[in-house]
Write a protein that holds these residues in place. Structure first.
Motif, mmCIF file in Angstrom:
data_model
loop_
_atom_site.group_PDB
_atom_site.id
_atom_site.type_symbol
_atom_site.label_atom_id
_atom_site.label_comp_id
_atom_site.label_asym_id
_atom_site.label_seq_id
_atom_site.Cartn_x
_atom_site.Cartn_y
_atom_site.Cartn_z
ATOM 1 N N LYS A 175 0.831 -1.204 0.000
ATOM 2 C CA LYS A 175 0.000 0.000 0.000
ATOM 3 C C LYS A 175 0.863 1.250 0.000
ATOM 4 N N ALA A 176 1.937 1.228 0.809
ATOM 5 C CA ALA A 176 2.836 2.382 0.867
ATOM 6 C C ALA A 176 3.447 2.631 -0.504
ATOM 7 N N ARG A 177 3.856 1.533 -1.159
ATOM 8 C CA ARG A 177 4.473 1.644 -2.481
ATOM 9 C C ARG A 177 3.480 2.226 -3.486
ATOM 10 N N PHE A 178 2.272 1.778 -3.347
ATOM 11 C CA PHE A 178 1.229 2.252 -4.248
ATOM 12 C C PHE A 178 0.994 3.752 -4.053
ATOM 13 N N ARG A 179 0.967 4.160 -2.760
ATOM 14 C CA ARG A 179 0.759 5.598 -2.477
ATOM 15 C C ARG A 179 1.869 6.431 -3.111
ATOM 16 N N GLU A 180 3.109 5.930 -2.967
ATOM 17 C CA GLU A 180 4.243 6.656 -3.551
ATOM 18 C C GLU A 180 4.094 6.792 -5.055
ATOM 19 N N ARG A 181 3.677 5.703 -5.665
ATOM 20 C CA ARG A 181 3.526 5.712 -7.128
ATOM 21 C C ARG A 181 2.477 6.728 -7.558
ATOM 22 N N VAL A 182 1.378 6.758 -6.792
ATOM 23 C CA VAL A 182 0.310 7.703 -7.128
ATOM 24 C C VAL A 182 0.820 9.129 -6.992
ATOM 25 N N LYS A 183 1.564 9.354 -5.911
ATOM 26 C CA LYS A 183 2.122 10.693 -5.684
ATOM 27 C C LYS A 183 3.002 11.098 -6.861
#
Ligand code: ADP
Ligand code: MG
Length: 814
Positions: A676-684
């Protein structure tokens, strides 16, 4: 006698006076006192009701409301069962009522329900006072309709509680119902789920078709229902084939039930005016005989019973296409409830019509004026025969004909029927009149894939139904000429009977082993079959239904022809052929197993994912992995697949090969946090990138207005105005070693885009800027700002003098 008459008049007056209770409240106490006294002393009532003296319903101490409604519906003279049962029921006795089909059992329990609740001054506020349970929805509906007819003058509320209806609607009204007519499943559903449902004050429980309600199909449901009912109640059981099983009676905690069987001494167990016949024919003649029968009875009302839903469906659909010249209908369990109701009503209403049905329609249904009942497939047992045949010749002086179609080896059932007081005669079919347009059927099937599938399912379902039957003396799948049967249905290629393969294989193996001892054979085959099923990883019917294999040497020799399923030879020596016998098989035709339900080696799937993993681990098969390599051949790890959590790392280090679902789910949850953290970073990053692009675009738009353009960093500087660098600085090869990299390198290495590369050769000096910008797939980071900077430096580093020198050089070279 005098005393009886006096008492009779007394009760009649009392009951009639109840009608005026509300008007004259002064009388109330006196009247109630009188009725209470009678209730406390039922012998007084018993004396009043002498069955032989009852000529009309008026001779019963019934309320005016009931009597009036009975009269309106032309119920004047009670039938035998009514005459005998109503009296006992009014006294509050538990009753086991057995009477022929169509003899009026419905009123024998509905009248007491109305009268008892009436005498108990039951009101809407008192809740559920009586429950009637029926094995089918259609029968429940029919009982409900009869109750409405004879009870409409009473103030009780009644509800029809059957599956397939609006549950929410029922739920809200359950607490206001006094009399419930229901099917077992739906009643239990309300008991379990509906807080408004309360039957703690129940007075009377009725089971119509009691033996069916209490048989194995409903066992668990009925036990749960009975547990929820108050033990102190009156119980009435009715059926044409009444249970006398002590176990059943104990389940219902009946207290000294009165057995009422007016026809026990009758010479026949079936209705007096029912003409019963049977024919013996080959399996491949059945379909054509049925078709010919229908064509010859276009002005009659016929009901055809078949073994399975799929047979009914196919016969109905096919015959509709063949247009016999009479209305056709089909009724079976898998139909939608609305359709079922519609078909039921249509068959009641019409007079020239054929209804194909499963045993769903065999119990209790009172279709008016049915001329013929055809039992297309041999009934499971004598009771089933009686109920099916009893759909005709109903009511007082009702007439009708029955036709039972038997295969040669099924003829044994006739003995059983005759032993059970069923008069049945053999008749013969005039072969010259039997015809069916088989070619037309075959072409219909070849044109219509869906119909062909329906035919195949019909074929399979019949074979399975025979396979599942208990009585192997009559039902033996090995005696069926399946090829001929399939051809008669219009199927040129007979469908493969996969489920028989296992059985035949087992039988063959047994032959090879030369097992003489029957018990040994039974045990071995049982174990083999069940272990086979288990290795498929699925719960199968074979698991639930123990299969017992018995060698029947003498019989086999004479009667059982060598049979070949799938070209698998059972064995050359007939002596070793086996017959399958099954014990404790519950057969609900409506829920016959699907063709696809039977596990086969080919399509068997492990039931759970754990089973799959275990199977893989067990077989030591290594799961394939993908390794990615970079430009320089270095291994690129997959960020998504790398474990991040401590738990995950621990798991990887342990290299565990056990499957612990709980542990795995914990591990996955941990990993999920990182994902989830990785996904958030990608979205950012994506948002950032979008913003930047927008910004650049703005700049670009502005730049377009400018002739020289202050190009954005990403686009690279437009150096087209510069002279050909090849000519200024030498060729590409010379240039490559220099510190300042060329645009071509930049395009070649960083974009590996063929068109960009070819462009490089032609227009060496031009940066492929549009392509780069437009290519959305290319990650932003891959554009090397350092290189762009260097190119910018080339132009920026030229001083005015140097530029002049360069211009001069160019002029000279020209
Ligand atoms: P069973 O439940 O015994 O099979 P039903 O209760 O369905 O029989 O009744 C069969 C038929 O007989 C019904 O059509 C019903 O209306 C009719 N019937 C029942 N009782 C009487 C009666 N007393 N007089 C005339 N017809 C009756
Ligand atoms: Mg009935």
């Amino acid at each position: 006698m005098e005393e009886n008459k006096k008492l009779k008049n007394e009760v009649a007056t009392l009951k009639n006076n109840i009608e005026y209770l509300d008007k004259d409240s002064r009388k109330r106490n006196v009247i109630f006192h009188g009725i209470d006294e009678l209730e406390e002393n039922p012998h007084k009532l018993l004396k009043l009701i002498v069955p032989d003296e009852i000529k009309t319903f008026k001779d019963f101490p019934l309320s005016q409301r009931t009597l009036k409604a009975l009269k309106e519906n032309n119920y004047i003279t009670p039938t035998d069962i009514q005459r005998q049962a109503i009296g006992y029921a009014l006294q509050g006795k538990d009753i086991l009522g057995a009477a022929k089909t169509g003899s009026g059992k419905t009123l024998a329990f509905l009248i007491p329900i109305l009268e008892i609740l009436f005498c108990k001054k039951w009101t809407r506020l008192d809740g559920v006072g009586a429950v009637v349970i029926s094995p089918t929805r259609e029968l429940a509906y029919q009982i409900y309709e009869t109750l409405r007819k004879v009870g409409y003058l009473h103030d009780f509320s009644a509800g029809l509680i059957i599956g397939g209806q609006n549950l929410k609607f029922e739920r809200k009204r359950m607490d206001q119902m006094n009399i419930l007519i229901c099917t077992p499943g739906r009643l239990l559903q309300h008991m379990d789920e509906n807080p408004l449902f309360d039957c703690s004050h129940l007075q009377i429980l009725v089971l119509d078709e009691a033996d069916r309600c209490l048989d194995m199909g409903f066992e668990a449901t009925m036990n749960a229902i009975i547990e929820n009912l108050p033990p102190k109640r009156q119980t009435l059981l009715f059926s044409a084939t009444q249970t006398k099983s002590v176990k059943d009676l104990a389940r219902l905690s009946l207290s000294f039930p009165t057995y009422v069987a007016p026809h026990e001494q009758a010479t026949t167990a079936t209705p007096e005016f029912l003409q019963q016949n049977y024919i013996v024919c080959k399996i491949d003649e059945k379909f054509s005989i049925l078709w010919s029968f229908i064509k010859n009875h276009l002005k009659q009302k016929s009901l055809v019973f078949m073994a399975t839903c799929k047979q009914v469906k196919y016969t109905y659909e096919l015959f509709c296409k063949l247009r016999p010249g009479i209305s056709l209908l089909a009724l079976y369990g898998t139909l939608h409830q609305e359709k079922r109701e519609k078909i039921y009503r249509e068959f009641c209403r019409k007079s020239n019509v054929v209804l194909f049905a499963t045993d769903l329609a065999s119990r209790g249904l009172d279709f008016p004026k049915v001329n013929w009942v055809i039992q297309y497939d041999c009934p499971e047992d004598v009771d089933t025969y009686i109920h099916r045949a009893g759909r005709t010749a109903r009511g007082v002086f009702g007439k009708g004909d029955g036709l039972l179609m038997l295969l040669p080896h099924e003829e044994k059932i006739v003995e059983d029927l005759r032993k059970n007081k069923i008069p049945i005669n053999q008749i013969f079919v005039d072969a010259s009149k039997v015809m069916i347009p088989l070619r037309k059927i075959e072409s219909l099937l070849s044109d219509n894939g869906e119909l062909k599938k329906t035919a195949q399912r019909a074929f399979m379902s019949y074979i399975k139904s025979i396979y599942l039957m208990k009585n192997k003396d009559i039902f033996n799948v090995q005696l069926l000429d399946t090829d001929a049967f399939s051809r008669s249905l219009g199927l040129i290629v007979p469908p493969a009977i996969k489920f028989m393969y296992k059985y035949n294989k087992s039988a063959t193996e047994n032959n090879v082993l030369g097992i003489q001892d029957t018990n040994d054979a039974i045990k071995k085959l049982k174990a083999k079959l069940s272990s086979d099923e288990r290795s498929d990883g699925s719960e199968s019917e074979a698991d639930n239904e123990p299969v017992v294999v018995v060698a029947e040497e003498t019989k086999t020799k004479k009667e059982i022809p060598l049979f070949d399923f799938h070209n698998v030879k059972v064995g050359s020596d007939e002596k070793h052929l086996f017959k399958v016998k099954e014990k404790n098989v519950s057969i609900d035709i409506a829920v016959l197993p699907n063709e696809d339900d039977v596990p086969t080696k080919k399509n068997a799937k492990p039931s759970t994912k754990t089973a799959v993993v275990k199977k893989i681990l067990k077989s030591k098969v290594k799961v394939n992995t993908t390794v990615k390599f970079g430009e320089d051949g270095e291994v690129i790890g997959d960020e998504k697949k790398d474990v991040k959590s401590d738990l995950g790392k621990q798991f990887v280090n342990e290299n565990a090969i056990t499957v612990d679902i709980e542990k795995m789910s914990e591990l996955l949850q941990e990993e999920d946090k990182f994902d989830k953290a990785r996904f958030r970073e990608r979205v950012k990053a994506k948002h950032k990138e979008q913003k930047r692009k927008l910004k650049n675009k703005k700049k670009e738009d502005e730049g377009e207005k400018d002739d020289f353009g202050s190009q954005s960093e990403s686009d690279g500087p437009d150096l087209s105005w510069l002279p050909d660098p090849d000519k200024v600085y030498g060729t590409k090869d010379d240039y490559q070693n220099s510190e300042t990299k060329s645009v071509s390198d930049y395009s070649e290495n960083d974009y590996s885009n063929e068109s960009v590369t070819s462009e490089k050769n032609e227009e060496f000096h031009r940066p492929p800027k549009r392509k780069i910008v437009e290519s959305e797939d290319i990650p932003r980071e891959s554009i090397n700002p350092r290189k762009v900077k260097k190119i910018e430096d080339v132009s920026a580093s030229l001083t005015v003098n140097e530029a002049e020198a360069l211009a001069m050089q160019l002029l000279k070279s020209k």
